[in-house]
Design an enzyme around this catalytic site. Structure first.
Site, PDB file in Angstrom:
ATOM      1  N   SER A 158     -33.574  11.684  43.516  1.00 16.67           N
ATOM      2  CA  SER A 158     -34.765  11.618  43.014  1.00 16.67           C
ATOM      3  C   SER A 158     -35.805  12.717  43.651  1.00 16.67           C
ATOM      4  O   SER A 158     -35.268  13.571  44.088  1.00 16.67           O
ATOM      5  CB  SER A 158     -35.244  10.355  43.433  1.00 16.67           C
ATOM      6  N   ASN A 159     -37.051  12.634  43.763  1.00 18.05           N
ATOM      7  CA  ASN A 159     -37.843  13.482  44.543  1.00 18.05           C
ATOM      8  C   ASN A 159     -38.620  12.639  45.339  1.00 18.05           C
ATOM      9  O   ASN A 159     -38.913  11.528  45.303  1.00 18.05           O
ATOM     10  CB  ASN A 159     -38.324  14.666  43.578  1.00 18.05           C
ATOM     11  N   HIS A 160     -39.716  13.441  45.919  1.00 19.93           N
ATOM     12  CA  HIS A 160     -40.721  12.991  46.880  1.00 19.93           C
ATOM     13  C   HIS A 160     -42.042  12.613  46.431  1.00 19.93           C
ATOM     14  O   HIS A 160     -42.785  12.162  47.133  1.00 19.93           O
ATOM     15  CB  HIS A 160     -41.175  14.132  48.046  1.00 19.93           C
TER      16      HIS A 160
END
Ligand code: CTP
Length: 418
Positions: free
Chosen positions: A227-229
């Protein structure tokens, strides 16, 4: 709300993501509520059911609990009570629409007088949302003066009354008193909600605004993902700002820890494929703002069981996900406003302009997560807006709520740079 509509659901009734609290009272027509719950679910609603004790003699809580996929509440103080006794308050706050179907003469009289002896009658006093009642009883009861007076009392309080149908009744008599068929009740619910929306004022009243927010997650195995932040803050602030201006806002949200903004229909999704499905169900929106930090790659072949560590190395085979915004751009209507975000660390302006054109957008919002004051967290952002017509607006570092206001003003409300 945790509602991922099935891929067959479209929002033709404007009910996707709506939270329906169904109150069932004890008349023979209660048998129709199994179909009614299914009808609401099919229309994309989340459904919770409360029943009077009498209603459980006609249809079981197990049936309605299974179909609604939520616990059914009957008594305010159940025998084996555990947990909170404020369920009636929580349910009242949760609902977007409280539908009482069927409403017996007895339950009607309790609602009219404010009696409170079951979960149904208790939530009737706590709900803040619109209420739709569907009385059903034998004809002579239906036309009795006391029933008519009680119905008038509810109507005067702003309760929407769906009159019973004329036809064959359980008694064998023929007359007015039949509960309308479930599809008609679902349609009436949609009408009630749209009539309520029509009373909302603001520059975006009557406009449907679709916003995506947060990250998406791609599963490696049942316990891990990439995923990402993204925190989702930027998209949630835009949703909040649009709702404040009177829009009918649908917020398709990847996993975040943010509270649901008021007056917004939130549809929760996990993966990019889920987000694509949910967004396309609302592609009829007047305005679409794709803020989500969508994962660009998914695992080609996610493992069914947990991947164990007894190996020297682990390679993941990734394949591109669908570009949701490009799909929207290909199908864009001339009266639709399409806004994208561009997250760039290098050659920001050139890349953003390339995306604007490639994805057929009206505006693109450029930001650089490595710049001071910009990025994924809850705080501030620094953006440049670029339009199809060539306008460019660079905003200073601002709290995300203010950036959201500015984005709406420039891209949707037409405040053009001087
Ligand atoms: N977007 C999308 N679907 C994807 C990827 C991105 O709808 N699979 C949308 C984002 O929500 C954003 C815009 O496209 O509004 C641009 O996203 P960004 O990550 O900046 O660019 P990408 O198109 O993914 O290209 P790249 O990663 O190469 O910069």
């Amino acid at each position: 709300m945790n509602n991922t509509p099935s891929s067959t659901t479209s929002d033709t009734l404007g009910l996707v993501g709506r939270r329906i609290l169904l109150g069932v009272s004890g008349g023979i027509a209660a048998y129709k509520t199994a179909e009614l719950v299914r009808g609401f679910k099919k229309a994309g609603c989340e459904v919770k059911v409360v029943m009077t004790p009498g209603a459980t003699r006609f249809v079981t809580p197990l049936t309605l609990g299974t179909l609604s996929e939520n616990e059914v509440h009957v008594e305010i103080f159940p025998e084996n009570m555990s947990g909170s006794w404020t369920v009636h308050v929580a349910l009242g706050l949760w609902a977007d629409l409280f539908v009482v179907a069927p409403m017996t003469a007895q339950t009607l009289s309790k609602l009219a007088s404010g009696a409170c002896d079951s979960m149904l009658t208790a939530v009737a006093l706590t709900v803040r949302c619109p209420v739709l009642v569907c009385p059903a009883m034998d004809h002579d009861m239906y036309v009795h003066e006391s029933v008519r007076t009680n119905l008038e009392t509810l109507a005067k309080r702003g309760v929407h009354v769906m009159e019973a149908e004329h036809g064959e009744l359980a008694s064998g008599l023929v007359g007015q008193g039949r509960l309308p068929e479930p599809p008609a009740i679902v349609e009436e619910s949609s009408l009630v909600l749209s009539r309520v929306r029509a009373l909302v004022s603001g520059p975006l009243a009557g406009k449907k605004v679709l916003i995506s927010a947060g990250p998406t997650r791609e599963a490696i195995d049942p316990v891990r993902y990439i995923s990402n932040h993204s925190s989702g803050t930027m998209g949630y602030e835009i949703a909040r700002a649009a709702a404040r201006r009177g829009a009918d806002v649908v917020l398709v949200s990847g996993p975040t820890s943010l509270a649901e903004p008021e007056n917004v229909r939130r549809v929760d999704v996990i993966s990019t494929a889920d987000m694509h499905t949910a967004v396309m169900q609302h592609a009829d929106a007047d305005v679409v703002v794709m803020v989500a930090a969508v994962a660009d790659f998914t695992i080609a072949d996610p493992a069914e069981g947990k991947v164990k560590k007894d190996r020297q190395a682990l390679s993941l085979s990734l394949q591109p996900t669908v570009d949701i915004l490009a799909d929207l751009g290909r199908n864009k209507r001339s009266d639709q406003t399409l806004v994208g975000f561009a997250l760039e660390t290098d050659d920001g302006l050139a890349n953003a302009k390339g995306k604007l054109k490639r994805k057929n957008l009206d505006w693109i919002v450029l930001n650089n997560p490595t710049e001071e004051g910009a990025g994924f967290g809850p705080g501030t952002n620094k953006v440049t807006l670029v339009s199809r017509a060539g306008e460019e607006v660079s905003l200073p570092v601002l709290p995300k709520a203010d950036v959201a206001e500015a984005i709406l003003e420039y891209t949707v409300l037409g405040y053009l740079p001087s």
